[in-house]
Design an enzyme around this catalytic site. Sequence first.
Site, PDB file in Angstrom:
ATOM      1  N   SER A 196      -1.908   1.123   7.833  1.00 43.93           N
ATOM      2  CA  SER A 196      -0.688   1.327   8.626  1.00 43.93           C
ATOM      3  C   SER A 196      -0.463   0.208   9.623  1.00 43.93           C
ATOM      4  CB  SER A 196      -0.817   2.618   9.439  1.00 43.93           C
ATOM      5  OG  SER A 196      -0.951   3.722   8.620  1.00 43.93           O
ATOM      6  N   GLU A 229       6.420  -0.589   2.244  1.00 50.50           N
ATOM      7  CA  GLU A 229       6.391  -1.899   2.904  1.00 50.50           C
ATOM      8  C   GLU A 229       5.435  -2.792   2.135  1.00 50.50           C
ATOM      9  OE1 GLU A 229       6.664  -2.399   7.604  1.00 50.50           O
ATOM     10  OE2 GLU A 229       5.490  -0.646   7.091  1.00 50.50           O
TER      11      GLU A 229
END
Length: 291
Positions: free
Chosen positions: A119, A152
């Site tokens: 993350s 992403e």
Amino acid sequence: MSIQSVGVIGAGQMGNGIAHVMALAGYDVLVTDISQDALDEALSLIKRNMSRQVSREKIAPEAMDAALKQIRTTLKLSDLGHSDLIIEAATERESVKQAIFEDLLPHLKPETILTSNTSSISITRLASVTDRPERFMGFHFMNPVPVMQLVELIRGIATDEATFKACKAVVDRLNKTAASAEDFPGFIVNRILMPMINEAVYTLYEGVGSVLSIDESMKLGANHPMGPLELADFIGLDTCLAIMNVLHEGLADTKYRPCPLLTKYVEAGWLGRKTQRGFYDYRGETPVPTR
Ligand SMILES: CC(=O)CC(=O)SCCNC(=O)CCNC(=O)[C@H](O)C(C)(C)COP(=O)(O)OP(=O)(O)OC[C@H]1O[C@@H](n2cnc3c(N)ncnc32)[C@H](O)[C@@H]1OP(=O)(O)O
Ligand SMILES: NC(=O)C1=CN([C@@H]2O[C@H](COP(=O)(O)OP(=O)(O)OC[C@H]3O[C@@H](n4cnc5c(N)ncnc54)[C@H](OP(=O)(O)O)[C@@H]3O)[C@@H](O)[C@H]2O)C=CC1
């Protein structure tokens, strides 16, 4: 390079979601974890989540049967050596991730692409402990993986174009949307989302609002699907704290200081939904706010 087989490391909430969508897209999936319980739990969650998708007519029953046959599990990290693509989704701690990549390296095919679902942690730094920084990148899914549209894709400083293209092709085959982010702490989503969640915890800590009033305010006042404290519990408070620490240390700005109340919840082992207690208590029929 054409990717057929995917190795997933870590069978927590992200690992099971990644295995779920990869199998539905027709990839051969091999999942590993340090705990057999985590592997068993992941398989039963995948079955439950796919069954719900069948009952809501999102997928055909035959697609579910075929996907479940594509997923295997193992406790031996070395079994993943034959995979074309590795997605590491273990606990958000740099030392854990580095150790995994170091252990895996001797078993890998030279052409295997390594990725991390981290993350927030530097892709360049993770890549630097491997023998293939040019074939290493960030592959960051959002939670819950079967529902969220975005992935992403983060290039490290050495990532080559062929690796980016191969990962982008996987995102396309999953019918998801890729956003390209540069390799800075938290990338795009968590650079923006996590300070908001941390600010919600400060709002609670300073007594500006209760758990319920903070969550209701953001749901009804800003049209967020979940309130920030509910979302923090959903992500995992340990993961939220780890991300805030990466932002704080990596950007060296006090505006990213993790709220002491967030730290306290994590120290208590109240990590959110996964431990049945966080800003809400999930042990009863409906979640009960703790403050
Ligand atoms: C921390 C990081 O590094 C990055 C991150 O991931 S940040 C977190 C990003 N995620 C978010 O912000 C999530 C915010 N929350 C939401 O979008 C919604 O609350 C939610 C999609 C999770 C649930 O939506 P909801 O309307 O309250 O619940 P519900 O009606 O039960 O579910 C909506 C749909 O999601 C599906 N769903 C929910 N959880 C699921 C899961 N784990 N697996 C599969 N499907 C799931 C449901 O089946 C349902 O599908 P249909 O619309 O086809 O019927
Ligand atoms: N939660 C979220 O909303 C999101 C998380 N992420 C990222 O995904 C990754 C995983 O997060 P999440 O699934 O939530 O975390 P979880 O805590 O749910 O799962 C992590 C899993 O990894 C296992 N694990 C720990 N060490 C190892 C190891 N050495 N080898 C194999 N498995 C290991 C853990 O086992 P045990 O429990 O036994 O320690 C656990 O089963 C993190 O990097 C996180 O930042 C990315 C997007 C969203």
